[in-house]
Scaffold this motif. Structure first.
Motif, PDB file in Angstrom:
ATOM      1  N   GLU A   3      45.812 143.787  77.638  1.00 40.15           N
ATOM      2  CA  GLU A   3      47.264 143.845  77.747  1.00 40.15           C
ATOM      3  C   GLU A   3      47.871 144.363  76.462  1.00 40.15           C
ATOM      4  O   GLU A   3      47.298 144.223  75.391  1.00 40.15           O
ATOM      5  CB  GLU A   3      47.851 142.461  78.034  1.00 40.15           C
ATOM      6  CG  GLU A   3      47.552 141.935  79.396  1.00 40.15           C
ATOM      7  CD  GLU A   3      48.226 140.607  79.664  1.00 40.15           C
ATOM      8  OE1 GLU A   3      48.775 139.992  78.722  1.00 40.15           O
ATOM      9  OE2 GLU A   3      48.197 140.169  80.820  1.00 40.15           O
ATOM     10  N   ALA A   4      49.061 144.946  76.581  1.00 37.27           N
ATOM     11  CA  ALA A   4      49.846 145.371  75.428  1.00 37.27           C
ATOM     12  C   ALA A   4      51.301 145.438  75.865  1.00 37.27           C
ATOM     13  O   ALA A   4      51.608 145.433  77.053  1.00 37.27           O
ATOM     14  CB  ALA A   4      49.382 146.725  74.912  1.00 37.27           C
ATOM     15  N   LYS A   5      52.205 145.510  74.881  1.00 38.78           N
ATOM     16  CA  LYS A   5      53.633 145.597  75.163  1.00 38.78           C
ATOM     17  C   LYS A   5      54.201 146.848  74.517  1.00 38.78           C
ATOM     18  O   LYS A   5      53.795 147.232  73.423  1.00 38.78           O
ATOM     19  CB  LYS A   5      54.353 144.370  74.614  1.00 38.78           C
ATOM     20  CG  LYS A   5      53.944 143.102  75.301  1.00 38.78           C
ATOM     21  CD  LYS A   5      54.671 141.912  74.739  1.00 38.78           C
ATOM     22  CE  LYS A   5      54.177 140.677  75.467  1.00 38.78           C
ATOM     23  NZ  LYS A   5      54.177 139.511  74.663  1.00 38.78           N
ATOM     24  N   LEU A   6      55.149 147.466  75.220  1.00 40.25           N
ATOM     25  CA  LEU A   6      55.813 148.653  74.678  1.00 40.25           C
ATOM     26  C   LEU A   6      57.152 148.315  74.026  1.00 40.25           C
ATOM     27  O   LEU A   6      57.811 149.182  73.488  1.00 40.25           O
ATOM     28  CB  LEU A   6      56.017 149.699  75.782  1.00 40.25           C
ATOM     29  CG  LEU A   6      54.728 150.314  76.317  1.00 40.25           C
ATOM     30  CD1 LEU A   6      55.024 151.261  77.459  1.00 40.25           C
ATOM     31  CD2 LEU A   6      53.976 151.029  75.214  1.00 40.25           C
ATOM     32  N   CYS A   7      57.575 147.074  74.080  1.00 40.94           N
ATOM     33  CA  CYS A   7      58.762 146.566  73.378  1.00 40.94           C
ATOM     34  C   CYS A   7      60.062 147.268  73.767  1.00 40.94           C
ATOM     35  O   CYS A   7      60.908 147.491  72.910  1.00 40.94           O
ATOM     36  CB  CYS A   7      58.551 146.621  71.864  1.00 40.94           C
ATOM     37  SG  CYS A   7      57.176 145.620  71.321  1.00 40.94           S
ATOM     38  N   CYS A   8      60.202 147.658  75.006  1.00 37.93           N
ATOM     39  CA  CYS A   8      61.482 148.190  75.478  1.00 37.93           C
ATOM     40  C   CYS A   8      61.472 148.198  76.998  1.00 37.93           C
ATOM     41  O   CYS A   8      60.418 148.117  77.619  1.00 37.93           O
ATOM     42  CB  CYS A   8      61.743 149.594  74.934  1.00 37.93           C
ATOM     43  SG  CYS A   8      60.671 150.854  75.615  1.00 37.93           S
ATOM     44  N   ALA A   9      62.663 148.282  77.584  1.00 36.54           N
ATOM     45  CA  ALA A   9      62.773 148.392  79.035  1.00 36.54           C
ATOM     46  C   ALA A   9      62.438 149.823  79.439  1.00 36.54           C
ATOM     47  O   ALA A   9      62.740 150.771  78.708  1.00 36.54           O
ATOM     48  CB  ALA A   9      64.182 148.025  79.475  1.00 36.54           C
ATOM     49  N   LEU A  10      61.797 149.980  80.573  1.00 40.88           N
ATOM     50  CA  LEU A  10      61.345 151.305  81.012  1.00 40.88           C
ATOM     51  C   LEU A  10      61.943 151.667  82.359  1.00 40.88           C
ATOM     52  O   LEU A  10      62.122 150.806  83.220  1.00 40.88           O
ATOM     53  CB  LEU A  10      59.825 151.326  81.126  1.00 40.88           C
ATOM     54  CG  LEU A  10      59.037 151.043  79.861  1.00 40.88           C
ATOM     55  CD1 LEU A  10      57.561 150.877  80.182  1.00 40.88           C
ATOM     56  CD2 LEU A  10      59.230 152.158  78.862  1.00 40.88           C
ATOM     57  N   ASN A  11      62.201 152.941  82.538  1.00 40.61           N
ATOM     58  CA  ASN A  11      62.610 153.480  83.825  1.00 40.61           C
ATOM     59  C   ASN A  11      61.335 153.973  84.503  1.00 40.61           C
ATOM     60  O   ASN A  11      60.836 155.057  84.189  1.00 40.61           O
ATOM     61  CB  ASN A  11      63.618 154.615  83.628  1.00 40.61           C
ATOM     62  CG  ASN A  11      64.069 155.216  84.933  1.00 40.61           C
ATOM     63  OD1 ASN A  11      63.459 155.028  85.978  1.00 40.61           O
ATOM     64  ND2 ASN A  11      65.161 155.954  84.867  1.00 40.61           N
ATOM     65  N   LEU A  12      60.799 153.173  85.411  1.00 39.17           N
ATOM     66  CA  LEU A  12      59.516 153.491  86.029  1.00 39.17           C
ATOM     67  C   LEU A  12      59.592 154.751  86.897  1.00 39.17           C
ATOM     68  O   LEU A  12      58.617 155.490  86.993  1.00 39.17           O
ATOM     69  CB  LEU A  12      59.001 152.309  86.844  1.00 39.17           C
ATOM     70  CG  LEU A  12      58.714 151.029  86.045  1.00 39.17           C
ATOM     71  CD1 LEU A  12      58.157 149.951  86.955  1.00 39.17           C
ATOM     72  CD2 LEU A  12      57.788 151.280  84.878  1.00 39.17           C
ATOM     73  N   ASP A  13      60.765 155.004  87.517  1.00 38.71           N
ATOM     74  CA  ASP A  13      60.917 156.244  88.290  1.00 38.71           C
ATOM     75  C   ASP A  13      60.718 157.463  87.397  1.00 38.71           C
ATOM     76  O   ASP A  13      60.032 158.416  87.764  1.00 38.71           O
ATOM     77  CB  ASP A  13      62.310 156.319  88.936  1.00 38.71           C
ATOM     78  CG  ASP A  13      62.407 155.443  90.170  1.00 38.71           C
ATOM     79  OD1 ASP A  13      61.419 155.382  90.920  1.00 38.71           O
ATOM     80  OD2 ASP A  13      63.466 154.831  90.367  1.00 38.71           O
TER      81      ASP A  13
END
Length: 145
Positions: A3-13
């Motif tokens: 596991e890892a975190k990207l530390c931001c909200a993502l727009n999966l579309d």
């Protein structure tokens, strides 16, 4: 599993349509982006909150490299991500392994974080230990003494 975190909200579309080619996105409030990583023979799941989990047949170092590559692709596409919190959750052998050293199962099950599992009488007893904590606790114990 890693596991890892990207530390931001993502727009999966956006990630599915512009960043990754070999992916699929389910619809729904808790949906995640599923990316097939052919090089690592693994599957990567990315959640909208930036958490990633990878499951497949690769070493811990290969998993770390693959997850960093994903973060780099996001960064190159203009998403301000940071690669944080990498950890290996579980390691399983792909085939039977016979160690060349003795293993004391009674001692293993006494470990405070050990989890014993036996789903049925015909199933073998499994002793699960968290990989990351064992080395850290040993270092803490040696530094205290």
């Amino acid at each position: 599993q890693a596991e890892a975190k990207l530390c931001c909200a993502l727009n999966l579309d956006r990630l599915c349509s512009t960043v990754f080619l070999n992916c699929e996105l389910a619809r729904g409030p808790k949906a995640h982006l599923v990316v097939n990583l052919r090089r690592q023979r693994s599957v990567l799941k990315i959640r909208p909150d930036g958490e990633m989990s990878m499951l497949g047949w690769c070493s811990a170092e290969e998993a770390r490299t693959a997850l960093k590559r994903v973060a780099r692709k996001c960064l190159q596409s203009g998403i301000p991500v940071k690669f944080k919190g990498f950890k290996v959750i579980a390691i399983k052998w792909a085939r039977a392994y016979r160690p060349t050293f003795p293993v004391d199962f009674l001692e293993l099950q006494r470990h405070p974080d050990a989890e014993l599992r036996q789903t049925g009488a015909s199933q073998p007893l499994r002793i699960l230990l968290p990989c990351g904590d064992i080395g850290r606790r040993a270092r803490e114990a040696s530094s205290e003494g």
